[in-house]
Write a protein that holds these residues in place. Structure first.
Motif, PDB file in Angstrom:
ATOM      1  N   VAL A  28     -19.281  40.078  -1.936  1.00  0.00           N
ATOM      2  CA  VAL A  28     -20.663  40.430  -1.597  1.00  0.00           C
ATOM      3  C   VAL A  28     -20.760  41.863  -1.081  1.00  0.00           C
ATOM      4  N   THR A  29     -19.836  42.248  -0.183  1.00  0.00           N
ATOM      5  CA  THR A  29     -19.910  43.614   0.359  1.00  0.00           C
ATOM      6  C   THR A  29     -19.536  44.645  -0.708  1.00  0.00           C
ATOM      7  N   GLY A  30     -18.672  44.253  -1.646  1.00  0.00           N
ATOM      8  CA  GLY A  30     -18.320  45.162  -2.730  1.00  0.00           C
ATOM      9  C   GLY A  30     -19.423  45.296  -3.767  1.00  0.00           C
ATOM     10  N   SER A  31     -20.158  44.219  -4.011  1.00  0.00           N
ATOM     11  CA  SER A  31     -21.221  44.237  -5.025  1.00  0.00           C
ATOM     12  C   SER A  31     -22.464  44.960  -4.526  1.00  0.00           C
ATOM     13  N   PHE A  32     -22.855  44.668  -3.282  1.00  0.00           N
ATOM     14  CA  PHE A  32     -24.104  45.217  -2.739  1.00  0.00           C
ATOM     15  C   PHE A  32     -23.775  46.187  -1.609  1.00  0.00           C
ATOM     16  N   GLU A  33     -23.499  47.432  -1.985  1.00  0.00           N
ATOM     17  CA  GLU A  33     -23.037  48.402  -0.986  1.00  0.00           C
ATOM     18  C   GLU A  33     -24.123  48.725   0.030  1.00  0.00           C
ATOM     19  N   ASP A  34     -25.424  48.583  -0.366  1.00  0.00           N
ATOM     20  CA  ASP A  34     -26.487  48.926   0.577  1.00  0.00           C
ATOM     21  C   ASP A  34     -27.343  47.730   1.003  1.00  0.00           C
ATOM     22  N   PHE A  35     -27.014  46.517   0.534  1.00  0.00           N
ATOM     23  CA  PHE A  35     -27.781  45.346   0.986  1.00  0.00           C
ATOM     24  C   PHE A  35     -26.959  44.065   0.824  1.00  0.00           C
ATOM     25  N   PRO A  36     -25.791  43.974   1.514  1.00  0.00           N
ATOM     26  CA  PRO A  36     -24.985  42.746   1.423  1.00  0.00           C
ATOM     27  C   PRO A  36     -25.638  41.598   2.206  1.00  0.00           C
ATOM     28  N   HIS A  37     -25.096  40.402   2.054  1.00  0.00           N
ATOM     29  CA  HIS A  37     -25.590  39.249   2.813  1.00  0.00           C
ATOM     30  C   HIS A  37     -24.405  38.412   3.277  1.00  0.00           C
ATOM     31  N   LEU A  38     -24.682  37.530   4.218  1.00  0.00           N
ATOM     32  CA  LEU A  38     -23.646  36.622   4.714  1.00  0.00           C
ATOM     33  C   LEU A  38     -23.471  35.505   3.690  1.00  0.00           C
ATOM     34  N   PRO A  39     -22.300  35.388   3.042  1.00  0.00           N
ATOM     35  CA  PRO A  39     -22.140  34.352   2.011  1.00  0.00           C
ATOM     36  C   PRO A  39     -22.107  32.945   2.607  1.00  0.00           C
ATOM     37  N   ARG A  78     -18.559  15.525  15.544  1.00  0.00           N
ATOM     38  CA  ARG A  78     -17.595  16.202  14.674  1.00  0.00           C
ATOM     39  C   ARG A  78     -18.297  17.061  13.621  1.00  0.00           C
ATOM     40  N   ASP A  79     -19.424  16.552  13.083  1.00  0.00           N
ATOM     41  CA  ASP A  79     -20.110  17.269  11.996  1.00  0.00           C
ATOM     42  C   ASP A  79     -20.720  18.583  12.488  1.00  0.00           C
ATOM     43  N   THR A  80     -21.306  18.535  13.698  1.00  0.00           N
ATOM     44  CA  THR A  80     -21.857  19.757  14.289  1.00  0.00           C
ATOM     45  C   THR A  80     -20.736  20.766  14.528  1.00  0.00           C
ATOM     46  N   GLY A  81     -19.614  20.268  15.057  1.00  0.00           N
ATOM     47  CA  GLY A  81     -18.464  21.129  15.333  1.00  0.00           C
ATOM     48  C   GLY A  81     -17.947  21.799  14.075  1.00  0.00           C
ATOM     49  N   ARG A  82     -17.894  21.026  12.991  1.00  0.00           N
ATOM     50  CA  ARG A  82     -17.394  21.564  11.719  1.00  0.00           C
ATOM     51  C   ARG A  82     -18.337  22.654  11.200  1.00  0.00           C
ATOM     52  N   ALA A  83     -19.657  22.397  11.270  1.00  0.00           N
ATOM     53  CA  ALA A  83     -20.637  23.382  10.791  1.00  0.00           C
ATOM     54  C   ALA A  83     -20.497  24.688  11.566  1.00  0.00           C
ATOM     55  N   ARG A  84     -20.345  24.578  12.885  1.00  0.00           N
ATOM     56  CA  ARG A  84     -20.239  25.790  13.718  1.00  0.00           C
ATOM     57  C   ARG A  84     -18.932  26.524  13.468  1.00  0.00           C
ATOM     58  N   SER A  85     -17.874  25.758  13.246  1.00  0.00           N
ATOM     59  CA  SER A  85     -16.565  26.362  12.984  1.00  0.00           C
ATOM     60  C   SER A  85     -16.588  27.154  11.673  1.00  0.00           C
ATOM     61  N   TRP A  86     -17.175  26.571  10.631  1.00  0.00           N
ATOM     62  CA  TRP A  86     -17.246  27.284   9.345  1.00  0.00           C
ATOM     63  C   TRP A  86     -18.111  28.533   9.443  1.00  0.00           C
ATOM     64  N   GLU A  89     -16.038  31.176  10.930  1.00  0.00           N
ATOM     65  CA  GLU A  89     -15.099  31.751   9.949  1.00  0.00           C
ATOM     66  C   GLU A  89     -15.823  32.731   9.027  1.00  0.00           C
ATOM     67  N   ASP A  90     -17.043  32.350   8.613  1.00  0.00           N
ATOM     68  CA  ASP A  90     -17.820  33.227   7.721  1.00  0.00           C
ATOM     69  C   ASP A  90     -18.118  34.555   8.416  1.00  0.00           C
ATOM     70  N   LEU A  94     -17.031  38.344   7.374  1.00  0.00           N
ATOM     71  CA  LEU A  94     -18.055  39.376   7.191  1.00  0.00           C
ATOM     72  C   LEU A  94     -17.738  40.589   8.069  1.00  0.00           C
ATOM     73  N   GLU A  95     -17.350  40.319   9.330  1.00  0.00           N
ATOM     74  CA  GLU A  95     -17.029  41.404  10.269  1.00  0.00           C
ATOM     75  C   GLU A  95     -15.873  42.247   9.725  1.00  0.00           C
ATOM     76  N   GLU A  96     -14.889  41.569   9.140  1.00  0.00           N
ATOM     77  CA  GLU A  96     -13.718  42.277   8.598  1.00  0.00           C
ATOM     78  C   GLU A  96     -14.110  43.251   7.489  1.00  0.00           C
ATOM     79  N   PHE A  97     -15.061  42.816   6.626  1.00  0.00           N
ATOM     80  CA  PHE A  97     -15.398  43.637   5.458  1.00  0.00           C
ATOM     81  C   PHE A  97     -16.612  44.538   5.679  1.00  0.00           C
ATOM     82  N   THR A  98     -17.125  44.579   6.923  1.00  0.00           N
ATOM     83  CA  THR A  98     -18.255  45.472   7.199  1.00  0.00           C
ATOM     84  C   THR A  98     -17.907  46.458   8.320  1.00  0.00           C
ATOM     85  N   GLN A  99     -16.617  46.730   8.521  1.00  0.00           N
ATOM     86  CA  GLN A  99     -16.204  47.708   9.537  1.00  0.00           C
ATOM     87  C   GLN A  99     -16.884  49.050   9.249  1.00  0.00           C
TER      88      GLN A  99
END
Length: 333
Positions: A28-39, A78-86, A89-90, A94-99
């Motif tokens: 996503v960050t590679g495709s949209f250099e000026d308007f990426p989104h959170l996948p 457990r389901d709420t925890g899983r949603a928040r955990s994922w 991770e997302d 995103l933070e890694e690829f938007t330095q």
């Protein structure tokens, strides 16, 4: 919210195939250099789907997976925890690829009406059946979105955030077409003024920031969304009919941007970029709008999320949106 907001020429809707979070962020960050989104990667399972993901953002309301779908309960499980955990991770990926990134960044969540149509109360009926539950849900969502946007700002400090509310069930809510749990009847239509006011309140979670409302269902209520403060409306361009012309002309002239979904969301042969935007140019001529307005008024996207596409097609579809946007800007006629 300022509806006269400048947006990038192309972006994605949200979902992508597969379960590799870093690969999705890189794409996503590679495709949209000026308007990426959170996948979003719903293939990971419950909690990564759009309803579960947004349910995980709610404040003081919790949902769990039942055989019939997501149901509100008393405490986080457990389901709420899983949603928040994922989601965490997302955001890590995103933070890694938007330095060092500076510019627009879009994040998505399910809007209050699609959420009310999808989340069940304890009795198994949709929250939509209870006006009090709808109000509580909208308030909880607004607070959750404020926290989510603050977290994204912290991780990507150079970003100008754009909030997308996904409302595929909005037209069904307005028309009384959402089925009850038994399937034998439908929940009554919600008053348009209540729908509009609730959307405005939830969009207010982004303060003065721009909000896009997305629906890839037919008969998008363009005028209602403009009045609710949407800076842009995102839709499947192939579902437009000439009945929509007047409403589209009015929202464009009022400064609302169109996020036109012109690239198929599932594997399909792609035409040349100019072919993908031919319909947009035709609409413009039909409305009698100035061609030079086109690039200022339209952002190109896939027609809907790409979760059902093959990874290779998803990458190609995102690149195709960028090329089509360039074609539109270079040759508005």
């Amino acid at each position: 919210m300022n509806p006269h907001f400048s947006f990038g020429p192309a972006t994605g809707i949200g979902s992508l195939p597969g379960g590799d979070v870093r690969e999705a962020a890189k794409t996503v960050t590679g495709s949209f250099e000026d308007f990426p989104h959170l996948p979003e990667l719903p293939a990971r399972g419950p909690g990564a789907d759009m309803i579960g993901r947004t349910a995980g953002m709610l404040v003081e309301l919790y949902a769990r997976v039942e055989p019939s779908g997501w149901r509100l309960g008393d405490r986080p499980g457990r389901d709420t925890g899983r949603a928040r955990s994922w989601l965490g991770e997302d955001l890590d990926a995103l933070e890694e690829f938007t330095q060092g990134y500076q510019g627009q960044l879009k994040v998505q969540a399910v809007g209050p009406w699609t959420l009310a149509a999808a989340l069940e109360l304890r009795n198994g009926e949709a929250a939509l059946s209870d006006p009090g539950a709808c109000r509580d849900l909208a308030g909880s969502l607004a607070e959750g979105l404020r926290l989510h946007l603050a977290e994204v700002r912290r991780r990507v400090p150079g970003a100008d955030l754009v909030l997308q509310l996904d409302e595929p069930s909005l037209t069904a809510v307005l028309r009384g077409h959402v089925r009850s749990a038994s399937g034998y009847r439908a929940h009554r239509a919600v008053d348009r003024q209540i729908v509009e006011a609730t959307l405005r309140d939830v969009a207010g979670a982004h303060g003065d920031g721009p909000v896009v409302v997305h629906s890839c269902a037919p008969d998008v209520p363009f005028a209602l969304l403009r009045r609710a403060g949407a800076a842009a409306v995102s839709f499947d361009f192939a579902l437009l009919t000439e009945r929509d012309d007047d409403a589209i002309g009015e929202v464009v002239e009022a400064g609302t941007r169109l996020f036109a979904g012109v690239v198929p969301g599932a594997d399909a042969p792609l035409s040349d970029p100019a072919g993908s935007v031919r319909g947009v140019r035709t609409l413009w001529r039909r409305l009698g709008l100035r061609p030079e307005l086109l690039a200022e008024a339209v952002t190109l996207t896939p027609s809907c999320g790409l979760a059902g596409a093959s990874p290779a097609y998803a990458r190609e579809a995102l690149a195709h949106c960028v090329r089509a946007a360039r074609s539109l800007a270079d040759n508005p006629e």
